[in-house]
Structures are given as C-alpha cells and as structure tokens.
Design a protein around this motif. Structure first.
Motif, PDB file in Angstrom:
ATOM      1  N   LEU A  41      12.927  23.533  63.156  1.00  0.00           N
ATOM      2  CA  LEU A  41      11.885  23.280  62.253  1.00  0.00           C
ATOM      3  C   LEU A  41      10.975  24.334  62.295  1.00  0.00           C
ATOM      4  O   LEU A  41      10.413  24.703  61.301  1.00  0.00           O
ATOM      5  N   LEU A  42      10.235  24.636  63.387  1.00  0.00           N
ATOM      6  CA  LEU A  42       9.351  25.546  63.664  1.00  0.00           C
ATOM      7  C   LEU A  42       9.704  26.714  63.012  1.00  0.00           C
ATOM      8  O   LEU A  42       8.655  27.397  62.511  1.00  0.00           O
ATOM      9  N   GLU A  43      10.635  27.301  63.507  1.00  0.00           N
ATOM     10  CA  GLU A  43      11.098  28.659  63.016  1.00  0.00           C
ATOM     11  C   GLU A  43      11.235  28.702  61.599  1.00  0.00           C
ATOM     12  O   GLU A  43      10.787  29.676  61.184  1.00  0.00           O
ATOM     13  N   SER A  44      11.793  27.593  61.056  1.00  0.00           N
ATOM     14  CA  SER A  44      11.923  27.656  59.684  1.00  0.00           C
ATOM     15  C   SER A  44      10.633  27.764  58.671  1.00  0.00           C
ATOM     16  O   SER A  44      10.519  28.522  57.930  1.00  0.00           O
ATOM     17  N   ARG A  45       9.843  26.771  59.297  1.00  0.00           N
ATOM     18  CA  ARG A  45       8.483  26.427  58.758  1.00  0.00           C
ATOM     19  C   ARG A  45       7.523  27.770  58.688  1.00  0.00           C
ATOM     20  O   ARG A  45       6.707  28.254  58.030  1.00  0.00           O
ATOM     21  N   ALA A  46       7.817  28.685  60.068  1.00  0.00           N
ATOM     22  CA  ALA A  46       6.824  29.766  60.341  1.00  0.00           C
ATOM     23  C   ALA A  46       7.570  30.878  59.295  1.00  0.00           C
ATOM     24  O   ALA A  46       6.851  31.709  58.730  1.00  0.00           O
ATOM     25  N   ARG A  47       8.681  31.018  59.171  1.00  0.00           N
ATOM     26  CA  ARG A  47       9.250  31.992  58.157  1.00  0.00           C
ATOM     27  C   ARG A  47       8.854  31.631  56.868  1.00  0.00           C
ATOM     28  O   ARG A  47       8.601  32.529  56.111  1.00  0.00           O
ATOM     29  N   ASN A  48       8.728  30.451  56.401  1.00  0.00           N
ATOM     30  CA  ASN A  48       8.829  30.046  55.099  1.00  0.00           C
ATOM     31  C   ASN A  48       7.180  29.525  54.656  1.00  0.00           C
ATOM     32  O   ASN A  48       7.037  29.342  53.344  1.00  0.00           O
ATOM     33  N   GLY A  49       6.263  29.436  55.768  1.00  0.00           N
ATOM     34  CA  GLY A  49       5.210  29.001  55.586  1.00  0.00           C
ATOM     35  C   GLY A  49       4.906  27.574  55.067  1.00  0.00           C
ATOM     36  O   GLY A  49       4.120  27.133  54.286  1.00  0.00           O
ATOM     37  N   VAL A  50       5.989  26.725  55.259  1.00  0.00           N
ATOM     38  CA  VAL A  50       5.971  25.242  55.051  1.00  0.00           C
ATOM     39  C   VAL A  50       5.568  24.405  56.120  1.00  0.00           C
ATOM     40  O   VAL A  50       6.210  24.652  57.235  1.00  0.00           O
ATOM     41  N   CYS A  51       4.413  23.765  55.743  1.00  0.00           N
ATOM     42  CA  CYS A  51       4.025  22.585  56.859  1.00  0.00           C
ATOM     43  C   CYS A  51       3.977  21.321  56.098  1.00  0.00           C
ATOM     44  O   CYS A  51       4.017  21.139  54.981  1.00  0.00           O
ATOM     45  N   ASP A  52       3.867  20.336  56.754  1.00  0.00           N
ATOM     46  CA  ASP A  52       3.668  19.012  56.219  1.00  0.00           C
ATOM     47  C   ASP A  52       2.557  18.745  55.430  1.00  0.00           C
ATOM     48  O   ASP A  52       2.664  17.837  54.330  1.00  0.00           O
ATOM     49  N   ASP A  53       1.642  19.498  55.561  1.00  0.00           N
ATOM     50  CA  ASP A  53       0.414  19.410  54.696  1.00  0.00           C
ATOM     51  C   ASP A  53       0.428  20.093  53.335  1.00  0.00           C
ATOM     52  O   ASP A  53      -0.568  20.096  52.556  1.00  0.00           O
ATOM     53  N   TYR A  54       1.662  20.714  52.995  1.00  0.00           N
ATOM     54  CA  TYR A  54       1.720  21.559  51.825  1.00  0.00           C
ATOM     55  C   TYR A  54       2.871  21.192  50.977  1.00  0.00           C
ATOM     56  O   TYR A  54       3.687  20.629  51.393  1.00  0.00           O
ATOM     57  N   PRO A  55       2.772  21.447  49.662  1.00  0.00           N
ATOM     58  CA  PRO A  55       3.815  21.018  48.570  1.00  0.00           C
ATOM     59  C   PRO A  55       5.311  21.755  49.378  1.00  0.00           C
ATOM     60  O   PRO A  55       5.200  22.833  49.769  1.00  0.00           O
ATOM     61  N   GLY A  56       6.255  21.067  49.045  1.00  0.00           N
ATOM     62  CA  GLY A  56       7.625  21.681  49.552  1.00  0.00           C
ATOM     63  C   GLY A  56       8.273  21.072  50.735  1.00  0.00           C
ATOM     64  O   GLY A  56       9.272  21.434  51.167  1.00  0.00           O
ATOM     65  N   ARG A  57       7.366  20.357  51.531  1.00  0.00           N
ATOM     66  CA  ARG A  57       7.657  20.062  52.598  1.00  0.00           C
ATOM     67  C   ARG A  57       9.035  18.921  52.704  1.00  0.00           C
ATOM     68  O   ARG A  57       9.847  18.810  53.658  1.00  0.00           O
ATOM     69  N   ASN A  58       9.324  18.682  51.625  1.00  0.00           N
ATOM     70  CA  ASN A  58      10.498  17.305  51.562  1.00  0.00           C
ATOM     71  C   ASN A  58      11.719  18.072  50.773  1.00  0.00           C
ATOM     72  O   ASN A  58      12.703  17.640  50.238  1.00  0.00           O
ATOM     73  N   GLU A  59      11.552  19.490  50.727  1.00  0.00           N
ATOM     74  CA  GLU A  59      12.611  20.380  49.823  1.00  0.00           C
ATOM     75  C   GLU A  59      13.645  20.632  50.926  1.00  0.00           C
ATOM     76  O   GLU A  59      13.524  20.449  52.119  1.00  0.00           O
ATOM     77  N   PRO A  60      14.843  20.805  50.085  1.00  0.00           N
ATOM     78  CA  PRO A  60      15.873  20.823  51.269  1.00  0.00           C
ATOM     79  C   PRO A  60      16.047  22.045  51.901  1.00  0.00           C
ATOM     80  O   PRO A  60      15.380  22.939  51.496  1.00  0.00           O
ATOM     81  N   GLN A  61      16.433  22.012  53.200  1.00  0.00           N
ATOM     82  CA  GLN A  61      16.473  23.298  54.041  1.00  0.00           C
ATOM     83  C   GLN A  61      17.773  23.797  54.452  1.00  0.00           C
ATOM     84  O   GLN A  61      17.874  24.868  54.976  1.00  0.00           O
TER      85      GLN A  61
END
Length: 166
Positions: free
Chosen positions: A72-92
């Motif tokens: 999760l950390l690697e994916s969010r670091a690559r994509n700039g997705v964090c729980d506080d931003y839109p897109g957090r519930n999008e399929p990974q």
C-alpha cells in the motif's frame, strides 16, 4: 488514525527489525526486535513451548500484514494517493477492477445509453488500474481496449437508432 490504540511507532529510515537470541540456554526463546528512533520493541514467545506453534501462526499473519502495508505504501507513493485525497477507494488491482465492473453492471434490459456509460467508465477505470497494477499491466490494457471497443459499438448503435427515428 483510529483512537484507542496504545503506543504508536512511526517508522523512520533508521529503524531495524532483527531476530535476536534472548539467552544462551535452550530454554531462552528467540525474539523479534524492532529498534529505532521510536525506541525498542521486543516481541517474544511465552515460556511455554507448547504454545509456540500458535505464536508462529501469529508471526506469519504479522508478516503478511507487513507485506500488505508495504504494498500500500509503495502504491500510494507512486500514485500520490492517500486516505485524505479523492481516489482512495479506487481499485488498485485487476481483481479489484473486475469486482467493481461486475458490481456496477447495468441490469439486463437497461437502455443503450446506460450500457455506454458503464463501458466508458470501465475503460477509464481499467486505464487507471493499468498504471497501478504493473504486474497485470498488459492484461489490463486488453480490458481497456475491450471496453473501448464495446463502447464504440454501442455509440454506433445509438447513432444508428437516432438516425432511423428521424
């Protein structure tokens, strides 16, 4: 972060995880040691060896959870997705995307415009997932093309029906 948790260890780049012996006798169990800027945490099994298989199962779950957190950390670091931003519930993953597509599928008999919107949304979703789930990138690109092709077919049918009704 949920409230009610006890002490929190915020990971730093200097933290280490090691397995250490707790003594020289055979009765001294090995332990998992987390050490770093947050302090020292010793995870050791109880003295009763008959419970060690259960504790080994716990440690494997801990490892699996650590692997999941790392992904999760690697994916969010690559994509700039964090729980506080839109897109957090999008399929990974491709599997997640298939689940979303299946769960949002229009009912049989829905009008063509509904199906068109669904196909277009699927193509967009699969395109986004292809950038995240790199292991299935080429398979996901197939699904992008498939959904785009189906959307084009639907758009052509809609245009043809509109032309025929004039």
């Amino acid at each position: 972060m949920r409230e009610g948790f006890g002490p929190t260890w915020v990971i730093s780049r200097w933290d280490e995880a090691t397995v250490e012996e707790t003594g020289s006798s055979p009765e001294s169990p090995p332990a998992l040691v987390l050490s770093g800027t947050a302090g020292l945490l010793l995870i050791r099994p109880p003295g009763d060896r008959s419970t060690w298989p259960d504790r080994a199962a716990f440690l494997r779950r801990l490892r699996d959870c650590a692997d999941e957190l790392a992904a999760l950390l690697e994916s969010r670091a690559r994509n700039g997705v964090c729980d506080d931003y839109p897109g957090r519930n999008e399929p990974q993953t491709l599997k997640d995307a298939h689940h979303v597509a299946a769960s949002t599928r229009p009912l049989p008999g829905s009008n063509l415009a509904t199906w068109l919107k669904w196909r277009q949304a699927n193509a967009k979703m699969y395109r986004a997932v292809s950038d995240v789930d790199r292991f299935h990138h080429h398979e996901i690109r197939y699904w992008v093309a498939h959904e785009e092709d189906k959307a084009e077919e639907l758009a052509a049918r809609i245009a043809k029906e509109k032309a025929e009704t004039r």
